[in-house]
Design a protein around this motif. Sequence first.
Motif, mmCIF file in Angstrom:
data_model
loop_
_atom_site.group_PDB
_atom_site.id
_atom_site.type_symbol
_atom_site.label_atom_id
_atom_site.label_comp_id
_atom_site.label_asym_id
_atom_site.label_seq_id
_atom_site.Cartn_x
_atom_site.Cartn_y
_atom_site.Cartn_z
ATOM 1 N N ALA A 29 -1.886 1.009 4.102
ATOM 2 C CA ALA A 29 -2.167 0.390 2.812
ATOM 3 C C ALA A 29 -0.960 0.510 1.881
ATOM 4 O O ALA A 29 -0.683 -0.408 1.100
ATOM 5 N N ASP A 30 -0.230 1.613 1.961
ATOM 6 C CA ASP A 30 0.941 1.829 1.106
ATOM 7 C C ASP A 30 2.166 1.055 1.610
ATOM 8 O O ASP A 30 3.148 0.931 0.888
ATOM 9 N N TYR B 203 -9.257 -0.166 11.533
ATOM 10 C CA TYR B 203 -8.440 -0.851 10.522
ATOM 11 C C TYR B 203 -8.293 -2.299 10.943
ATOM 12 O O TYR B 203 -7.752 -2.596 12.000
ATOM 13 N N GLU C 72 -7.214 8.819 8.956
ATOM 14 C CA GLU C 72 -7.296 8.579 7.517
ATOM 15 C C GLU C 72 -5.901 8.514 6.900
ATOM 16 O O GLU C 72 -5.627 7.665 6.049
ATOM 17 N N ALA C 73 -4.988 9.356 7.355
ATOM 18 C CA ALA C 73 -3.622 9.360 6.818
ATOM 19 C C ALA C 73 -2.888 8.069 7.218
ATOM 20 O O ALA C 73 -2.152 7.494 6.403
ATOM 21 N N GLN C 74 -3.114 7.615 8.426
ATOM 22 C CA GLN C 74 -2.479 6.373 8.878
ATOM 23 C C GLN C 74 -3.037 5.177 8.106
ATOM 24 O O GLN C 74 -2.301 4.253 7.774
ATOM 25 N N GLN C 75 -4.354 5.209 7.791
ATOM 26 C CA GLN C 75 -4.959 4.129 7.027
ATOM 27 C C GLN C 75 -4.312 4.038 5.656
ATOM 28 O O GLN C 75 -3.991 2.946 5.181
ATOM 29 N N GLN C 76 -4.085 5.175 5.028
ATOM 30 C CA GLN C 76 -3.448 5.195 3.714
ATOM 31 C C GLN C 76 -1.994 4.737 3.813
ATOM 32 O O GLN C 76 -1.518 3.984 2.974
ATOM 33 N N ALA C 77 -1.287 5.137 4.877
ATOM 34 C CA ALA C 77 0.116 4.743 5.061
ATOM 35 C C ALA C 77 0.214 3.236 5.306
ATOM 36 O O ALA C 77 1.154 2.589 4.828
#
Length: 191
Positions: free
Chosen positions: A147-148, A125, A140-145
């Motif tokens: 971004a959010d 990231y 992947e979950a941390q990447q989405q978090a």
Amino acid sequence: MANSFQEQLLKAGLVTQEQIEKANQPKPKPVEKTPNKNRNTAKPRPNPVPRPQANPQPVKAAKPPKPQSDLEQFYKERAQLERNEREETERLARERAARKKQTREQVHALIQGHVQNVDDAEIRYNFVVGDNIKYVYVTEAQQQALADGTLAITFLEGKRCLISAEIAAQLLTLDPGKLVILNHPDDTTAA
């Protein structure tokens, strides 16, 4: 002429008759000491008996204190004022340093207790710090978090750390100068 001076001192009450008589007595000549070349043959000398000496000088009357001039008083007051200001500045600097150290320890403990980094994360990231592009490996979950905007990135001892947005807000209230990267979903720029 010497007698008239002595009489004047006597009349003025600065000396006593005993002191004048003692001053008029002939003084013994000092004995010259010769260095002993052979110490073994020299006879030990008896210790001389110390003679009590009277104080031939008259007792001087105490002088009244000299009044200070305005200039002397001004310089004393100015020096005292400067000394007080310097001490106050040093005290404030010590207090500021103590508060800064305490804040740094609180920030360190807060980050240390809430780090969410995963050791085996494989997704890189990228994020911007100033003019530099830095990166951290995330899941992947941390990447989405990230971004959010529910996860934030900060630094602790040179390491990039993932923390929750709530902890990031607490960090910024403790230390507004702490570098925290937090995405806002409304904006395309990082705060």
